[in-house]
Scaffold this motif. Structure first.
Motif, PDB file in Angstrom:
ATOM      1  N   ILE A  40      29.311  82.224  27.556  1.00 18.73           N
ATOM      2  CA  ILE A  40      30.532  82.792  28.254  1.00 18.73           C
ATOM      3  C   ILE A  40      30.504  83.214  29.453  1.00 18.73           C
ATOM      4  O   ILE A  40      31.572  83.281  30.272  1.00 18.73           O
ATOM      5  CB  ILE A  40      30.631  83.948  27.075  1.00 18.73           C
ATOM      6  N   ALA A  41      29.416  83.678  30.038  1.00 21.54           N
ATOM      7  CA  ALA A  41      29.212  84.240  31.367  1.00 21.54           C
ATOM      8  C   ALA A  41      29.609  83.078  32.309  1.00 21.54           C
ATOM      9  O   ALA A  41      30.239  83.182  33.554  1.00 21.54           O
ATOM     10  CB  ALA A  41      27.879  84.888  31.782  1.00 21.54           C
ATOM     11  N   GLU A  42      29.057  81.771  31.899  1.00 23.76           N
ATOM     12  CA  GLU A  42      29.292  80.713  32.971  1.00 23.76           C
ATOM     13  C   GLU A  42      30.644  80.518  32.836  1.00 23.76           C
ATOM     14  O   GLU A  42      31.405  79.900  33.984  1.00 23.76           O
ATOM     15  CB  GLU A  42      28.773  79.582  32.446  1.00 23.76           C
ATOM     16  N   ALA A  43      31.141  80.554  32.127  1.00 31.43           N
ATOM     17  CA  ALA A  43      32.727  80.184  31.674  1.00 31.43           C
ATOM     18  C   ALA A  43      33.596  81.360  32.579  1.00 31.43           C
ATOM     19  O   ALA A  43      34.423  80.819  33.493  1.00 31.43           O
ATOM     20  CB  ALA A  43      33.145  80.170  30.164  1.00 31.43           C
ATOM     21  N   LEU A  44      33.212  82.422  32.307  1.00 34.68           N
ATOM     22  CA  LEU A  44      33.888  83.519  33.170  1.00 34.68           C
ATOM     23  C   LEU A  44      33.591  83.477  34.485  1.00 34.68           C
ATOM     24  O   LEU A  44      34.848  83.755  35.602  1.00 34.68           O
ATOM     25  CB  LEU A  44      33.839  84.743  32.733  1.00 34.68           C
ATOM     26  N   VAL A  45      32.536  83.207  35.012  1.00 32.51           N
ATOM     27  CA  VAL A  45      32.291  83.131  36.543  1.00 32.51           C
ATOM     28  C   VAL A  45      33.139  81.943  37.116  1.00 32.51           C
ATOM     29  O   VAL A  45      33.555  82.151  38.299  1.00 32.51           O
ATOM     30  CB  VAL A  45      30.790  82.952  36.443  1.00 32.51           C
ATOM     31  N   ASN A  46      32.912  81.052  36.489  1.00 29.54           N
ATOM     32  CA  ASN A  46      33.633  79.702  37.316  1.00 29.54           C
ATOM     33  C   ASN A  46      35.247  79.983  37.193  1.00 29.54           C
ATOM     34  O   ASN A  46      35.969  79.543  37.921  1.00 29.54           O
ATOM     35  CB  ASN A  46      33.312  78.671  36.276  1.00 29.54           C
ATOM     36  N   THR A  47      35.720  80.597  36.023  1.00 31.12           N
ATOM     37  CA  THR A  47      37.331  80.990  36.003  1.00 31.12           C
ATOM     38  C   THR A  47      37.709  81.727  37.383  1.00 31.12           C
ATOM     39  O   THR A  47      38.577  81.654  38.002  1.00 31.12           O
ATOM     40  CB  THR A  47      37.480  81.500  34.748  1.00 31.12           C
ATOM     41  N   GLY A  48      36.636  83.006  37.502  1.00 33.20           N
ATOM     42  CA  GLY A  48      36.932  83.633  38.359  1.00 33.20           C
ATOM     43  C   GLY A  48      36.918  83.226  39.961  1.00 33.20           C
ATOM     44  O   GLY A  48      37.681  83.483  40.731  1.00 33.20           O
ATOM     45  N   MET A  49      36.031  82.462  40.086  1.00 29.36           N
ATOM     46  CA  MET A  49      35.682  81.935  41.494  1.00 29.36           C
ATOM     47  C   MET A  49      36.922  80.898  41.675  1.00 29.36           C
ATOM     48  O   MET A  49      37.285  80.927  42.644  1.00 29.36           O
ATOM     49  CB  MET A  49      34.367  81.216  41.387  1.00 29.36           C
ATOM     50  N   GLY A  50      37.325  79.948  40.666  1.00 31.35           N
ATOM     51  CA  GLY A  50      38.430  79.295  40.914  1.00 31.35           C
ATOM     52  C   GLY A  50      39.577  79.919  41.271  1.00 31.35           C
ATOM     53  O   GLY A  50      40.555  79.589  42.259  1.00 31.35           O
ATOM     54  N   LEU A  51      40.043  81.218  40.573  1.00 30.14           N
ATOM     55  CA  LEU A  51      41.036  81.701  40.843  1.00 30.14           C
ATOM     56  C   LEU A  51      41.030  82.529  42.187  1.00 30.14           C
ATOM     57  O   LEU A  51      42.121  82.535  42.697  1.00 30.14           O
ATOM     58  CB  LEU A  51      41.419  82.976  39.755  1.00 30.14           C
ATOM     59  N   LEU A  52      40.007  83.079  42.584  1.00 29.42           N
ATOM     60  CA  LEU A  52      39.571  83.609  43.901  1.00 29.42           C
ATOM     61  C   LEU A  52      39.929  82.823  45.097  1.00 29.42           C
ATOM     62  O   LEU A  52      40.589  83.256  45.867  1.00 29.42           O
ATOM     63  CB  LEU A  52      38.277  84.362  44.055  1.00 29.42           C
ATOM     64  N   GLU A 102      21.458  86.576  38.900  1.00 29.64           N
ATOM     65  CA  GLU A 102      21.378  85.973  37.699  1.00 29.64           C
ATOM     66  C   GLU A 102      22.909  85.416  37.505  1.00 29.64           C
ATOM     67  O   GLU A 102      23.023  84.347  36.665  1.00 29.64           O
ATOM     68  CB  GLU A 102      21.101  87.029  36.465  1.00 29.64           C
ATOM     69  N   LEU A 103      23.816  86.055  37.862  1.00 30.74           N
ATOM     70  CA  LEU A 103      25.071  85.518  37.613  1.00 30.74           C
ATOM     71  C   LEU A 103      25.364  84.066  38.244  1.00 30.74           C
ATOM     72  O   LEU A 103      25.975  83.345  37.375  1.00 30.74           O
ATOM     73  CB  LEU A 103      26.208  86.693  38.428  1.00 30.74           C
ATOM     74  N   VAL A 104      25.086  84.041  39.470  1.00 30.97           N
ATOM     75  CA  VAL A 104      24.970  82.781  40.051  1.00 30.97           C
ATOM     76  C   VAL A 104      24.124  81.589  39.274  1.00 30.97           C
ATOM     77  O   VAL A 104      24.549  80.514  39.241  1.00 30.97           O
ATOM     78  CB  VAL A 104      24.671  82.889  41.421  1.00 30.97           C
ATOM     79  N   TRP A 105      22.940  82.169  38.855  1.00 27.69           N
ATOM     80  CA  TRP A 105      22.358  81.155  38.110  1.00 27.69           C
ATOM     81  C   TRP A 105      22.841  80.699  36.853  1.00 27.69           C
ATOM     82  O   TRP A 105      22.790  79.573  36.440  1.00 27.69           O
ATOM     83  CB  TRP A 105      20.698  81.890  38.021  1.00 27.69           C
ATOM     84  N   ALA A 106      23.448  81.590  36.211  1.00 27.47           N
ATOM     85  CA  ALA A 106      24.056  81.387  34.910  1.00 27.47           C
ATOM     86  C   ALA A 106      25.497  80.474  35.082  1.00 27.47           C
ATOM     87  O   ALA A 106      25.871  79.999  34.286  1.00 27.47           O
ATOM     88  CB  ALA A 106      24.122  82.587  34.367  1.00 27.47           C
ATOM     89  N   ALA A 107      25.876  80.711  36.455  1.00 25.00           N
ATOM     90  CA  ALA A 107      27.271  79.842  36.647  1.00 25.00           C
ATOM     91  C   ALA A 107      27.488  78.558  36.358  1.00 25.00           C
ATOM     92  O   ALA A 107      28.462  77.761  35.910  1.00 25.00           O
ATOM     93  CB  ALA A 107      27.814  80.353  37.822  1.00 25.00           C
ATOM     94  N   GLY A 108      26.179  77.729  36.426  1.00 26.57           N
ATOM     95  CA  GLY A 108      26.299  76.274  36.334  1.00 26.57           C
ATOM     96  C   GLY A 108      26.567  75.378  37.417  1.00 26.57           C
ATOM     97  O   GLY A 108      26.876  76.013  38.570  1.00 26.57           O
ATOM     98  N   PRO A 109      26.562  74.125  37.255  1.00 22.15           N
ATOM     99  CA  PRO A 109      26.786  73.103  38.410  1.00 22.15           C
ATOM    100  C   PRO A 109      28.233  73.389  39.074  1.00 22.15           C
ATOM    101  O   PRO A 109      28.302  73.162  40.159  1.00 22.15           O
ATOM    102  CB  PRO A 109      26.636  71.862  37.838  1.00 22.15           C
ATOM    103  N   VAL A 110      29.111  73.704  38.233  1.00 19.35           N
ATOM    104  CA  VAL A 110      30.646  73.679  38.955  1.00 19.35           C
ATOM    105  C   VAL A 110      30.564  74.718  39.849  1.00 19.35           C
ATOM    106  O   VAL A 110      31.391  74.636  40.786  1.00 19.35           O
ATOM    107  CB  VAL A 110      31.603  73.614  37.841  1.00 19.35           C
ATOM    108  N   PHE A 111      29.775  75.819  39.663  1.00 18.24           N
ATOM    109  CA  PHE A 111      30.092  76.903  40.433  1.00 18.24           C
ATOM    110  C   PHE A 111      29.622  76.634  41.802  1.00 18.24           C
ATOM    111  O   PHE A 111      30.288  77.070  42.717  1.00 18.24           O
ATOM    112  CB  PHE A 111      29.404  78.077  40.089  1.00 18.24           C
ATOM    113  N   TYR A 112      28.696  75.543  42.163  1.00 17.63           N
ATOM    114  CA  TYR A 112      28.252  75.397  43.455  1.00 17.63           C
ATOM    115  C   TYR A 112      29.340  74.525  44.195  1.00 17.63           C
ATOM    116  O   TYR A 112      29.475  74.582  45.379  1.00 17.63           O
ATOM    117  CB  TYR A 112      26.957  74.413  43.232  1.00 17.63           C
ATOM    118  N   LEU A 113      30.003  73.860  43.314  1.00 18.41           N
ATOM    119  CA  LEU A 113      31.048  73.039  44.227  1.00 18.41           C
ATOM    120  C   LEU A 113      32.157  74.079  44.629  1.00 18.41           C
ATOM    121  O   LEU A 113      32.725  74.013  45.457  1.00 18.41           O
ATOM    122  CB  LEU A 113      31.811  71.873  42.965  1.00 18.41           C
ATOM    123  N   LEU A 114      32.305  75.019  43.798  1.00 21.02           N
ATOM    124  CA  LEU A 114      33.479  76.319  43.988  1.00 21.02           C
ATOM    125  C   LEU A 114      32.836  76.895  44.990  1.00 21.02           C
ATOM    126  O   LEU A 114      33.836  77.412  46.101  1.00 21.02           O
ATOM    127  CB  LEU A 114      33.895  77.007  42.842  1.00 21.02           C
TER     128      LEU A 114
END
Length: 116
Positions: A88-100, A5-17
């Motif tokens: 907000i979940a999409e925002a935080l998941v992408n931030t966390g992945m980028g920082l990781l 669910e977290l990956v699904w909510a993360a949005g398109p930028v997450f897949y690039l990350l």
């Protein structure tokens, strides 16, 4: 919320990350191989890791911005806590992945630079 669910909510930028994280892992494994085989790591490879360490947080920030836009648009259309939480979940998941990715790329580059 499950990982799926977290990956699904993360949005398109997450897949690039996600693709960048796989590329970062590949570069680190290749650098480790070169270090064992030749006793050195190419400067160009270290430069790529440095570039990834700079690019990943910017992409995470882009995902954060898109997630917050989604959250506020959902809030303006229909005041619902669930829609706000999804943005907000999409925002935080992408931030966390980028920082990781940035931390791994920067740490790997620093480690490998000391072994040249």
């Amino acid at each position: 919320m499950s990982w799926a669910e977290l990956v699904w909510a993360a949005g398109p930028v997450f897949y690039l990350l996600l693709a960048l994280s796989a590329y970062t892992l590949y570069l680190l494994l290749y650098a480790s191989f070169l270090l064992r085989r030749e006793g050195r790591v190419e400067e160009a490879l270290l430069d790529r890791l440095w570039d990834l360490a700079q690019l990943a947080p910017l992409l995470g920030l882009l995902g954060t911005t898109l997630g917050m836009i989604q959250a506020f648009m959902a809030l303006s259309e229909q005041p619902s806590g669930a829609l706000l939480a999804k943005g907000i979940a999409e925002a935080l998941v992408n931030t966390g992945m980028g920082l990781l990715i940035a931390v791994v790329a920067y740490g790997g580059r620093t480690f490998l630079s000391g072994r040249r």
